[in-house]
Write a protein that holds these residues in place. Sequence first.
Motif, mmCIF file in Angstrom:
data_model
loop_
_atom_site.group_PDB
_atom_site.id
_atom_site.type_symbol
_atom_site.label_atom_id
_atom_site.label_comp_id
_atom_site.label_asym_id
_atom_site.label_seq_id
_atom_site.Cartn_x
_atom_site.Cartn_y
_atom_site.Cartn_z
ATOM 1 N N ILE A 11 19.326 -16.130 -32.152
ATOM 2 C CA ILE A 11 20.521 -15.543 -32.763
ATOM 3 C C ILE A 11 21.515 -16.672 -32.972
ATOM 4 C CG2 ILE A 11 22.379 -13.859 -32.552
ATOM 5 C CD1 ILE A 11 20.655 -12.293 -30.594
ATOM 6 N N ALA A 37 25.046 -9.520 -31.708
ATOM 7 C CA ALA A 37 24.173 -9.620 -30.543
ATOM 8 C C ALA A 37 23.565 -8.261 -30.203
ATOM 9 C CB ALA A 37 24.950 -10.173 -29.347
ATOM 10 N N LEU A 55 29.171 -17.571 -25.377
ATOM 11 C CA LEU A 55 27.977 -16.832 -25.769
ATOM 12 C C LEU A 55 27.284 -16.235 -24.535
ATOM 13 C CD1 LEU A 55 26.538 -19.124 -28.580
ATOM 14 C CD2 LEU A 55 28.202 -17.262 -28.715
ATOM 15 N N VAL A 96 25.006 -17.513 -34.188
ATOM 16 C CA VAL A 96 26.211 -16.711 -34.390
ATOM 17 C C VAL A 96 27.179 -17.332 -35.393
ATOM 18 C CG1 VAL A 96 26.018 -15.871 -32.019
ATOM 19 C CG2 VAL A 96 27.555 -17.781 -32.525
ATOM 20 N N VAL A 143 20.505 -17.613 -27.877
ATOM 21 C CA VAL A 143 21.757 -17.362 -28.596
ATOM 22 C C VAL A 143 22.537 -18.673 -28.651
ATOM 23 C CG1 VAL A 143 23.826 -15.933 -28.734
ATOM 24 C CG2 VAL A 143 21.761 -15.021 -27.651
ATOM 25 N N ALA A 193 26.493 -12.263 -24.145
ATOM 26 C CA ALA A 193 25.140 -11.799 -23.824
ATOM 27 C C ALA A 193 25.139 -10.953 -22.555
ATOM 28 C CB ALA A 193 24.195 -12.985 -23.680
ATOM 29 N N THR A 220 21.506 -18.816 -23.454
ATOM 30 C CA THR A 220 22.643 -19.088 -24.323
ATOM 31 C C THR A 220 22.986 -20.571 -24.273
ATOM 32 O OG1 THR A 220 24.243 -18.627 -22.555
ATOM 33 C CG2 THR A 220 23.546 -16.779 -23.937
#
Length: 314
Positions: free
Chosen positions: A112, A163, A46, A114, A90, A50, A41
Amino acid sequence: MISLPRRALVLPVLAALALSACAPPEPAGTNGDTASLTVLTSFYPLHYIAEQVGGEEAEVSSVTPPGADPHNLELSPAKVAELADASVVVYASGFQAAVDEAVEQTSPKQTIDVADAADLSPAAGRGGNSAAKDGTGGSRDAGGADPHFWLDPQRLAAVAGVAARRFSEIDPQNADVYKANAQELGQELASLDVQFTTGLADCERRTIVVAHEAYGYLADRYDLEQIGISGIDPESEPAPARIAKIRRVIEGQDVTTVFTESLVNPKVAEVLAADLGIETALLDPLESLADPGEDYLSIMRENLAALRGALNCG
């Protein structure tokens, strides 16, 4: 002492190795030693998401060290290499330039981003809840969206849902685990949202003077007005006109507290508060986590208590 031939000692060892090699591998994530996902991350909120969604099936780390300011992060070559090795990265595009560049350079297996799920708003002109449009400098230094979505529990819950969906696509064997974890986290964040809504419903004041404009989403959600000494970037220097305006706001709205942060030099805030004879208090933007004994929920509840005290809420 009885001396055994060397062959008698070696054969049992070889037999044990052969049996070990023939044994089927233990499924990932079932023995507590091997996680199904390695998740990297970009910064603390984040990392928290996670960990909560991934549970025991995810090994989670962050490129931003604990207690470090994520705004101006610089990545070592070793940290950049970690992005390529992770099962999934992420991050929130537009917040940390070094991470955006590293993602582009390394092309991780899965990413990912966000930013869309967080439904980010422009850094300037946020519907009247900041000093962005008064022309005193500091609010327009982000040059784009306000990244601090995690201070709105509802936005953070939306990111948790994304997520969980992406973790499930990458590791379908544990999809039910990720979904259940996200639902549990969503309930906790919904409860936190209720605590803020009720806790800030009846307050004598609704203006908060903060170290930097990290609280726009929180202000929008709970009908507050933030006035930041610095803009979105905590390192930006406030112009004299901006400080003068903040003084007028403090005096005109009977503000009793200037909020400082652990990662931002409190000198300007402390001098301003001392000149006006008011207090300072800590309001944590949760951009990083220095105390392993704390987490997102505990710090947000501490923030709520600080806000209630400063705003004189009933």
